[in-house]
Design a protein around this motif. Structure first.
Motif, mmCIF file in Angstrom:
data_model
loop_
_atom_site.group_PDB
_atom_site.id
_atom_site.type_symbol
_atom_site.label_atom_id
_atom_site.label_comp_id
_atom_site.label_asym_id
_atom_site.label_seq_id
_atom_site.Cartn_x
_atom_site.Cartn_y
_atom_site.Cartn_z
ATOM 1 N N PRO A 66 -51.657 54.575 70.998
ATOM 2 C CA PRO A 66 -52.468 55.463 70.155
ATOM 3 C C PRO A 66 -53.046 56.692 70.857
ATOM 4 O O PRO A 66 -53.323 57.687 70.202
ATOM 5 N N VAL A 67 -53.253 56.638 72.171
ATOM 6 C CA VAL A 67 -53.848 57.786 72.853
ATOM 7 C C VAL A 67 -52.752 58.610 73.521
ATOM 8 O O VAL A 67 -52.747 58.853 74.722
ATOM 9 N N VAL A 68 -51.773 59.029 72.728
ATOM 10 C CA VAL A 68 -50.709 59.903 73.204
ATOM 11 C C VAL A 68 -50.414 60.940 72.128
ATOM 12 O O VAL A 68 -50.829 60.801 70.983
ATOM 13 N N LYS A 69 -49.684 61.980 72.517
ATOM 14 C CA LYS A 69 -49.135 62.937 71.565
ATOM 15 C C LYS A 69 -47.621 62.840 71.693
ATOM 16 O O LYS A 69 -47.099 62.820 72.806
ATOM 17 N N ALA A 70 -46.926 62.726 70.576
ATOM 18 C CA ALA A 70 -45.474 62.543 70.610
ATOM 19 C C ALA A 70 -44.806 63.544 69.683
ATOM 20 O O ALA A 70 -44.970 63.470 68.467
ATOM 21 N N ASP A 71 -44.087 64.503 70.259
ATOM 22 C CA ASP A 71 -43.409 65.550 69.496
ATOM 23 C C ASP A 71 -41.910 65.266 69.412
ATOM 24 O O ASP A 71 -41.383 64.417 70.129
ATOM 25 N N GLY A 72 -41.238 66.015 68.536
ATOM 26 C CA GLY A 72 -39.808 65.817 68.400
ATOM 27 C C GLY A 72 -39.068 67.103 68.124
ATOM 28 O O GLY A 72 -39.602 68.041 67.526
ATOM 29 N N ILE A 73 -37.805 67.141 68.591
ATOM 30 C CA ILE A 73 -36.911 68.249 68.292
ATOM 31 C C ILE A 73 -35.582 67.658 67.836
ATOM 32 O O ILE A 73 -35.062 66.729 68.445
ATOM 33 N N ASP A 74 -35.057 68.167 66.730
ATOM 34 C CA ASP A 74 -33.805 67.675 66.166
ATOM 35 C C ASP A 74 -33.076 68.860 65.548
ATOM 36 O O ASP A 74 -33.704 69.746 64.966
ATOM 37 N N ILE A 75 -31.766 68.866 65.646
ATOM 38 C CA ILE A 75 -30.990 69.994 65.142
ATOM 39 C C ILE A 75 -30.947 70.036 63.612
ATOM 40 O O ILE A 75 -30.657 71.076 63.020
ATOM 41 N N SER A 76 -31.268 68.917 62.959
ATOM 42 C CA SER A 76 -31.106 68.803 61.514
ATOM 43 C C SER A 76 -32.392 69.075 60.728
ATOM 44 O O SER A 76 -33.409 68.408 60.930
ATOM 45 N N GLU A 77 -32.338 70.027 59.820
ATOM 46 C CA GLU A 77 -33.472 70.294 58.926
ATOM 47 C C GLU A 77 -33.710 69.104 57.994
ATOM 48 O O GLU A 77 -34.865 68.800 57.652
ATOM 49 N N THR A 78 -32.633 68.430 57.586
ATOM 50 C CA THR A 78 -32.783 67.259 56.715
ATOM 51 C C THR A 78 -33.562 66.156 57.419
ATOM 52 O O THR A 78 -34.438 65.513 56.822
ATOM 53 N N MET A 79 -33.277 65.943 58.704
ATOM 54 C CA MET A 79 -34.015 64.937 59.461
ATOM 55 C C MET A 79 -35.470 65.351 59.647
ATOM 56 O O MET A 79 -36.371 64.513 59.618
ATOM 57 N N LYS A 80 -35.724 66.638 59.815
ATOM 58 C CA LYS A 80 -37.106 67.094 59.919
ATOM 59 C C LYS A 80 -37.869 66.791 58.639
ATOM 60 O O LYS A 80 -39.014 66.327 58.671
ATOM 61 N N GLU A 81 -37.230 67.043 57.493
ATOM 62 C CA GLU A 81 -37.873 66.757 56.209
ATOM 63 C C GLU A 81 -38.151 65.262 56.064
ATOM 64 O O GLU A 81 -39.234 64.856 55.634
ATOM 65 N N GLN A 82 -37.168 64.436 56.441
ATOM 66 C CA GLN A 82 -37.320 62.989 56.310
ATOM 67 C C GLN A 82 -38.400 62.463 57.255
ATOM 68 O O GLN A 82 -39.249 61.652 56.871
ATOM 69 N N ALA A 83 -38.376 62.922 58.512
ATOM 70 C CA ALA A 83 -39.367 62.465 59.491
ATOM 71 C C ALA A 83 -40.766 62.962 59.137
ATOM 72 O O ALA A 83 -41.763 62.270 59.394
#
Length: 202
Positions: A66-83
């Motif tokens: 819980p005491v972390v920050k977790a970011d993400g990068i993905d090539i897919s806009e669809t996956m960004k919407e889903q996530a």
């Protein structure tokens, strides 16, 4: 239909991309957890996932550390919407940021992340060493990266898993990482490899 879904795994999009995301979340669940366990995430860490798909691994990290920050990068806009749907509360709380970009072209702040992971994504990067160079710069000295691959092709085999492991090992070494280690695990449908490494202290 099934061939269309298989082709969609590299850059999921549209309604097929939504189906692909659900398949990815189910199939990668165990190896996501295994990869995260090998990172040694600690209190206060900043974590980056490359190829976050539907956001399962990021959600797991944020729930269990819980005491972390977790970011993400993905090539897919669809996956960004889903996530973004899955991680809505964490995004509103400032615990995670998601972006849609090619890892070889993404602008990631230097010396930012303590831990980086990528699961079943590495072999679809256009220029893996270029992507790793960007990640090297994004990591703080002493930071750890974990890259996991499980072959899913029709010719998948333990030998192919070992080939993936060697490729990742050699690429990490060429990009300046040290203390590189390969671990193998038997996970259906095929043996899986996780390669970890550290960015050296300067």
């Amino acid at each position: 239909m099934f061939s269309l879904i298989r082709r969609n795994f590299s850059k999921p999009k549209g309604w097929i991309g939504v189906i692909t995301g659900k398949i990815m979340a189910r199939e990668n669940q165990f190896i996501n957890q295994w990869t995260i366990s090998r990172l040694g995430v600690r209190r206060g860490d900043k974590v980056l996932e490359v190829g976050y798909g539907p956001g399962y691994a990021l959600e797991y990290i944020l729930k269990n550390y819980p005491v972390v920050k977790a970011d993400g990068i993905d090539i897919s806009e669809t996956m960004k919407e889903q996530a973004s749907i899955r991680l809505k509360d964490y995004m509103e709380a400032g615990k995670t940021e998601l972006s849609a970009a090619d890892i070889g072209e993404a602008r990631i702040p230097a010396n930012t992340y303590h831990k980086i992971l990528s699961v079943n994504n590495y072999t679809i990067w256009d220029e893996p060493r270029n992507g790793l160079s960007h990640l090297y710069e994004a990591m703080i000295p002493g930071g750890t990266i974990a890259i996991t691959m499980q072959p899913r092709e029709e010719n998948a085999s333990p030998n192919k898993t070992k080939m993936f492991g060697k490729q990742i090992y050699d690429d990490l070494s060429a990009c300046g990482f040290e203390r590189i280690s390969m671990k193998f695990k038997r996970v259906k449908p095929e043996m899986t490899v996780c390669v970890t490494a550290r960015k050296p202290w300067k």
